[in-house]
Every structure is written in C-alpha cells, then in structure tokens.
Design an enzyme around this catalytic site. Structure first.
Site, PDB file in Angstrom:
ATOM      1  N   ARG A   1       9.865  -1.820  11.756  1.00 27.65           N
ATOM      2  CA  ARG A   1       8.803  -1.256  12.596  1.00 27.65           C
ATOM      3  C   ARG A   1       8.457  -2.195  13.748  1.00 27.65           C
ATOM      4  O   ARG A   1       8.456  -3.412  13.573  1.00 27.65           O
ATOM      5  CB  ARG A   1       7.551  -1.036  11.739  1.00 27.65           C
ATOM      6  CG  ARG A   1       7.624   0.226  10.945  1.00 27.65           C
ATOM      7  CD  ARG A   1       6.560   0.321   9.905  1.00 27.65           C
ATOM      8  NE  ARG A   1       5.234  -0.086  10.347  1.00 27.65           N
ATOM      9  CZ  ARG A   1       4.143   0.051   9.607  1.00 27.65           C
ATOM     10  NH1 ARG A   1       4.239   0.606   8.397  1.00 27.65           N
ATOM     11  NH2 ARG A   1       2.973  -0.344  10.033  1.00 27.65           N
TER      12      ARG A   1
ATOM     13  N   ARG B   1      -2.563  -8.030  12.996  1.00 29.10           N
ATOM     14  CA  ARG B   1      -2.948  -6.975  12.037  1.00 29.10           C
ATOM     15  C   ARG B   1      -3.690  -7.577  10.851  1.00 29.10           C
ATOM     16  O   ARG B   1      -4.633  -6.982  10.328  1.00 29.10           O
ATOM     17  CB  ARG B   1      -1.700  -6.216  11.568  1.00 29.10           C
ATOM     18  CG  ARG B   1      -1.121  -5.339  12.671  1.00 29.10           C
ATOM     19  CD  ARG B   1       0.275  -4.880  12.341  1.00 29.10           C
ATOM     20  NE  ARG B   1       0.306  -3.997  11.198  1.00 29.10           N
ATOM     21  CZ  ARG B   1       1.370  -3.823  10.427  1.00 29.10           C
ATOM     22  NH1 ARG B   1       2.485  -4.493  10.660  1.00 29.10           N
ATOM     23  NH2 ARG B   1       1.332  -2.990   9.416  1.00 29.10           N
TER      24      ARG B   1
ATOM     25  N   LYS C   1       0.820  -1.206   0.000  1.00 21.50           N
ATOM     26  CA  LYS C   1       0.000   0.000   0.000  1.00 21.50           C
ATOM     27  C   LYS C   1       0.865   1.271   0.000  1.00 21.50           C
ATOM     28  O   LYS C   1       0.701   2.134  -0.848  1.00 21.50           O
ATOM     29  CB  LYS C   1      -0.795  -0.090   1.302  1.00 21.50           C
ATOM     30  CG  LYS C   1      -2.017   0.646   1.439  1.00 21.50           C
ATOM     31  CD  LYS C   1      -2.911   0.094   2.570  1.00 21.50           C
ATOM     32  CE  LYS C   1      -2.279  -0.292   3.877  1.00 21.50           C
ATOM     33  NZ  LYS C   1      -1.994   0.796   4.791  1.00 21.50           N
TER      34      LYS C   1
ATOM     35  N   ARG D   1      10.520  -6.177   5.838  1.00 22.20           N
ATOM     36  CA  ARG D   1      10.268  -4.760   5.573  1.00 22.20           C
ATOM     37  C   ARG D   1      11.070  -3.855   6.500  1.00 22.20           C
ATOM     38  O   ARG D   1      11.199  -4.130   7.683  1.00 22.20           O
ATOM     39  CB  ARG D   1       8.784  -4.482   5.763  1.00 22.20           C
ATOM     40  CG  ARG D   1       8.423  -3.036   5.563  1.00 22.20           C
ATOM     41  CD  ARG D   1       6.975  -2.878   5.305  1.00 22.20           C
ATOM     42  NE  ARG D   1       6.200  -2.777   6.525  1.00 22.20           N
ATOM     43  CZ  ARG D   1       4.925  -2.429   6.517  1.00 22.20           C
ATOM     44  NH1 ARG D   1       4.311  -2.183   5.369  1.00 22.20           N
ATOM     45  NH2 ARG D   1       4.265  -2.347   7.644  1.00 22.20           N
TER      46      ARG D   1
ATOM     47  N   ARG E   1     -10.370   2.583   7.347  1.00 22.15           N
ATOM     48  CA  ARG E   1     -10.015   1.212   7.683  1.00 22.15           C
ATOM     49  C   ARG E   1     -11.185   0.483   8.338  1.00 22.15           C
ATOM     50  O   ARG E   1     -11.082  -0.687   8.623  1.00 22.15           O
ATOM     51  CB  ARG E   1      -8.861   1.226   8.668  1.00 22.15           C
ATOM     52  CG  ARG E   1      -7.579   0.608   8.086  1.00 22.15           C
ATOM     53  CD  ARG E   1      -6.514   0.835   9.115  1.00 22.15           C
ATOM     54  NE  ARG E   1      -5.372   0.001   8.990  1.00 22.15           N
ATOM     55  CZ  ARG E   1      -4.184   0.432   8.590  1.00 22.15           C
ATOM     56  NH1 ARG E   1      -4.040   1.649   8.168  1.00 22.15           N
ATOM     57  NH2 ARG E   1      -3.153  -0.367   8.608  1.00 22.15           N
TER      58      ARG E   1
HETATM   59  P1  AMP Z   1      -0.112   1.375   8.596  1.00 23.84           P
HETATM   60  O1  AMP Z   1       1.211   2.054   8.511  1.00 23.84           O
HETATM   61  O2  AMP Z   1      -1.130   1.938   7.629  1.00 23.84           O
HETATM   62  O3  AMP Z   1      -0.018  -0.132   8.535  1.00 23.84           O
HETATM   63  O4  AMP Z   1      -0.696   1.735  10.066  1.00 23.84           O
HETATM   64  C1  AMP Z   1      -0.022   1.323  11.230  1.00 23.84           C
HETATM   65  C2  AMP Z   1      -0.973   1.249  12.395  1.00 23.84           C
HETATM   66  O5  AMP Z   1      -1.569   2.540  12.640  1.00 23.84           O
HETATM   67  C3  AMP Z   1      -2.166   0.322  12.218  1.00 23.84           C
HETATM   68  O6  AMP Z   1      -1.827  -1.023  12.496  1.00 23.84           O
HETATM   69  C4  AMP Z   1      -3.144   0.914  13.213  1.00 23.84           C
HETATM   70  O7  AMP Z   1      -2.805   0.561  14.537  1.00 23.84           O
HETATM   71  C5  AMP Z   1      -2.918   2.405  13.058  1.00 23.84           C
HETATM   72  N1  AMP Z   1      -3.811   2.986  12.015  1.00 23.84           N
HETATM   73  C6  AMP Z   1      -3.426   3.487  10.803  1.00 23.84           C
HETATM   74  N2  AMP Z   1      -4.492   3.941  10.123  1.00 23.84           N
HETATM   75  C7  AMP Z   1      -5.572   3.724  10.900  1.00 23.84           C
HETATM   76  C8  AMP Z   1      -6.969   3.944  10.739  1.00 23.84           C
HETATM   77  N3  AMP Z   1      -7.464   4.489   9.619  1.00 23.84           N
HETATM   78  N4  AMP Z   1      -7.784   3.579  11.763  1.00 23.84           N
HETATM   79  C9  AMP Z   1      -7.313   3.031  12.900  1.00 23.84           C
HETATM   80  N5  AMP Z   1      -6.008   2.781  13.109  1.00 23.84           N
HETATM   81  C10 AMP Z   1      -5.132   3.116  12.127  1.00 23.84           C
END
Ligand code: AMP
Length: 210
Positions: free
Chosen positions: A156, A167, A13, A123, A88
C-alpha cells in the site's frame, strides 16, 4: 454480534476482522477498503480521500460519518458486522453512540509500536479484493498472488516508512483516547497481539467470551 475493532494501524485489525467475520458469519466493514475502492474507481469520495490517505492523514469526520451511515444501513449489516477502522476519532465514536446502532463489544488488539513498524514494512494487500498478507507472518500460498481471488498483491502507498510513523502518531493522538471512552462504557476487551495470526485469533475469541 456488532463489534468494533480498535487498534493501531498494522496491529492486525484487518486480518482479525476477516477471521471474526468467518467465525460469526457476518460482514467486515472496513473503512480503509471502502476508501481505497473509491480511489481506484475515481469517485468524488475517492478523489477527496486520496490526498488524505497518501499523506497518512485522517479523512474529515463529517465525510466518514456520512459514508458509514449509508454503509451500515445496507441489508447485509442487519444481523451484525465487524467494524474495521471506524470510529477513529471521538467525534465519530459519539456519532455512532448517538445512532440507534447497538455495539456489543469493542476489541482492542494491543501491539507495541516497534513491532508495528516492522510488520507494516512487510505487509502486502490484494489489489482486487483487499485481503491482507505479510511477507513473514501471513504468507500467501503463491508468492505475490491472493489466495482468495488470485489478484496481484501490492504494497500500500501508505505503508511507506515515513507515512507509517505519521499514521502511528495520529493513532496515539486521535484514536487511542477511544480506548478510555469505551472502557468507561464497560465495552472494551483487550487482546494482546501475538506473533502468529492464529494465536491472536484465539486470544481475541477468548476476550470476546467465545
Ligand atoms: P486503514 O486501512 O484502516 O488503515 O485506513 C487507511 C486510511 O484510510 C487511514 O490512514 C485514513 O487516512 C483513512 N481512514 C480509514 N478509516 C478512517 C476513519 N474512520 N476516519 C478517518 N480516516 C479514515
């Protein structure tokens, strides 16, 4: 162009969002990067987000919706944006639909779970600018150093194996239903994620009709 990228964590993504950003000359708005930056800076939002993110859980909808309302109202979003990581949940999607923001397309990058587990294990991310790389598929020019800004590349905290599984489970339960939501609205475009980043980008541009 106003595009949402909807894909499982680790499906590419963020990388594809960056490619589309360059292609269309519009910013990527990544909720994950916004939250991680807040954690680094020790803000109130960061303190709240950290407990959820480290456990692989989602931040509460009302918090996320407020953060995004503010972010999307910034002048750099005026001519379009790529949304990476929002919405999400159905509640977030409905809040976006109820706003006056018109989304042109919702992009799904389809990658099987087994591939995702393998990919997330390799990653790394820039600790300064948030650019993502992969030890096998998307290597930086110099080991451990970001091509873009020279920052140090780190794994991360939420890319630990047990957190990855949680996740993915959350994605299937909470985010995957958005595919049907946007399909019903005629907005969904699905690209099959490929091994090579450039091949996925070509496929993404094809399904977006570019
Ligand atoms: P990502 O980098 O998009 O994988 O986001 C990392 C983490 O941030 C996710 O696993 C969630 O804990 C939180 N997060 C990111 N975007 C959202 C969202 N739209 N709603 C809720 N939690 C989010």
């Amino acid at each position: 162009m106003r595009i949402i990228i909807l894909a499982a964590p680790g499906a590419g993504k963020g990388t594809q969002a960056e490619k589309l950003s360059q292609h269309y000359g519009i910013p990527t708005i990544s909720t994950g990067s916004i939250l991680r930056r807040n954690i680094q800076e020790g803000t109130e939002l960061g303190k709240l987000a950290k407990q959820y993110i480290d456990g692989g859980n989602l931040i509460p909808d009302d918090v996320m919706i407020d953060v995004m309302k503010d972010r999307l109202a910034q002048p750099d979003c005026e001519h379009g944006f790529i949304l990476d990581g929002f919405p999400r949940t159905l509640t977030q999607a409905e809040a976006l639909s109820a706003s006056d923001i018109v989304i042109d397309a919702v992009l799904n990058i389809d990658v099987a779970d087994e591939k995702i587990i393998h990919r997330l294990g390799g990653r790394v991310e820039c600790s300064k600018c948030g650019s993502t790389y992969h030890k096998e598929y998307n290597k930086p020019k110099r080991d451990g150093i970001c091509d873009r800004c020279g920052g140090a590349l780190v794994t991360r905290a939420d890319d630990k194996p047990e957190t990855i599984q949680s996740r993915l489970d959350i994605y299937h339960q909470t985010t995957e239903p958005l595919l049907a939501y946007y399909k019903e609205k005629g907005m969904l475009r699905t690209a099959q994620g490929q091994e090579e980043v450039a091949d996925t980008t070509a496929e993404v541009l094809r399904v977006l009709g570019d």
